[in-house]
Design a protein around this motif. Sequence first.
Motif, PDB file in Angstrom:
ATOM      1  N   ALA A   1      47.842  39.796  47.317  1.00 33.45           N
ATOM      2  CA  ALA A   1      47.139  40.494  46.232  1.00 33.45           C
ATOM      3  C   ALA A   1      48.120  41.095  45.231  1.00 33.45           C
ATOM      4  CB  ALA A   1      46.228  41.583  46.815  1.00 33.45           C
ATOM      5  N   ASP A   2      49.185  41.721  45.725  1.00 32.92           N
ATOM      6  CA  ASP A   2      50.190  42.314  44.835  1.00 32.92           C
ATOM      7  C   ASP A   2      50.919  41.245  44.027  1.00 32.92           C
ATOM      8  OD1 ASP A   2      49.532  44.851  45.734  1.00 32.92           O
ATOM      9  OD2 ASP A   2      51.236  44.983  47.126  1.00 32.92           O
ATOM     10  N   ALA A   3      51.298  40.155  44.687  1.00 25.14           N
ATOM     11  CA  ALA A   3      52.019  39.079  44.000  1.00 25.14           C
ATOM     12  C   ALA A   3      51.135  38.406  42.948  1.00 25.14           C
ATOM     13  CB  ALA A   3      52.523  38.049  45.009  1.00 25.14           C
ATOM     14  N   PHE A   4      49.853  38.267  43.260  1.00 26.44           N
ATOM     15  CA  PHE A   4      48.913  37.699  42.300  1.00 26.44           C
ATOM     16  C   PHE A   4      48.858  38.560  41.041  1.00 26.44           C
ATOM     17  CE2 PHE A   4      44.743  37.668  40.347  1.00 26.44           C
ATOM     18  CZ  PHE A   4      44.547  36.331  40.095  1.00 26.44           C
ATOM     19  N   GLU A   5      48.741  39.870  41.231  1.00 25.10           N
ATOM     20  CA  GLU A   5      48.671  40.773  40.077  1.00 25.10           C
ATOM     21  C   GLU A   5      49.960  40.757  39.272  1.00 25.10           C
ATOM     22  OE1 GLU A   5      47.314  44.559  41.513  1.00 25.10           O
ATOM     23  OE2 GLU A   5      45.303  43.779  41.919  1.00 25.10           O
ATOM     24  N   GLU A   6      51.099  40.671  39.954  1.00 25.07           N
ATOM     25  CA  GLU A   6      52.387  40.585  39.250  1.00 25.07           C
ATOM     26  C   GLU A   6      52.468  39.297  38.431  1.00 25.07           C
ATOM     27  OE1 GLU A   6      55.101  42.624  38.944  1.00 25.07           O
ATOM     28  OE2 GLU A   6      53.906  44.177  39.944  1.00 25.07           O
ATOM     29  N   TYR A   7      52.007  38.201  39.012  1.00 27.70           N
ATOM     30  CA  TYR A   7      52.034  36.928  38.292  1.00 27.70           C
ATOM     31  C   TYR A   7      51.116  36.977  37.076  1.00 27.70           C
ATOM     32  CZ  TYR A   7      51.281  32.036  37.131  1.00 27.70           C
ATOM     33  OH  TYR A   7      51.156  30.845  36.449  1.00 27.70           O
ATOM     34  N   GLU A   8      49.918  37.509  37.264  1.00 32.51           N
ATOM     35  CA  GLU A   8      48.995  37.582  36.140  1.00 32.51           C
ATOM     36  C   GLU A   8      49.544  38.478  35.031  1.00 32.51           C
ATOM     37  OE1 GLU A   8      44.374  37.310  35.621  1.00 32.51           O
ATOM     38  OE2 GLU A   8      44.916  39.207  36.574  1.00 32.51           O
ATOM     39  N   ASP A   9      50.164  39.582  35.396  1.00 31.15           N
ATOM     40  CA  ASP A   9      50.775  40.461  34.395  1.00 31.15           C
ATOM     41  C   ASP A   9      51.894  39.734  33.645  1.00 31.15           C
ATOM     42  OD1 ASP A   9      49.076  42.524  35.114  1.00 31.15           O
ATOM     43  OD2 ASP A   9      50.598  43.619  36.282  1.00 31.15           O
TER      44      ASP A   9
END
Length: 83
Positions: A42-50
Amino acid sequence: MSTDPRVALSVLISCLEEHLAAVASKRGAEDANLSSAFLAVADAFEEYEDALYEAYEEFLPLSVVDEDDDDEGFRDFESGPDA
């Protein structure tokens, strides 16, 4: 400082692979390794989207579901698209 989207994508892929390994070796519903891997995805997904947005002003066609929103989405799904 902004993150390179390719680096963030590589981290996301790595987290997904670690999640798969945790799922394959889970030791019950309360497995701490699985929970940790889940949160890392979940954290990595949000970092990628950002990173994707900062670099290209684009979003992914997916979203991380908040646990509080989870039940509501399930009820909407149960009622079907014609409800």
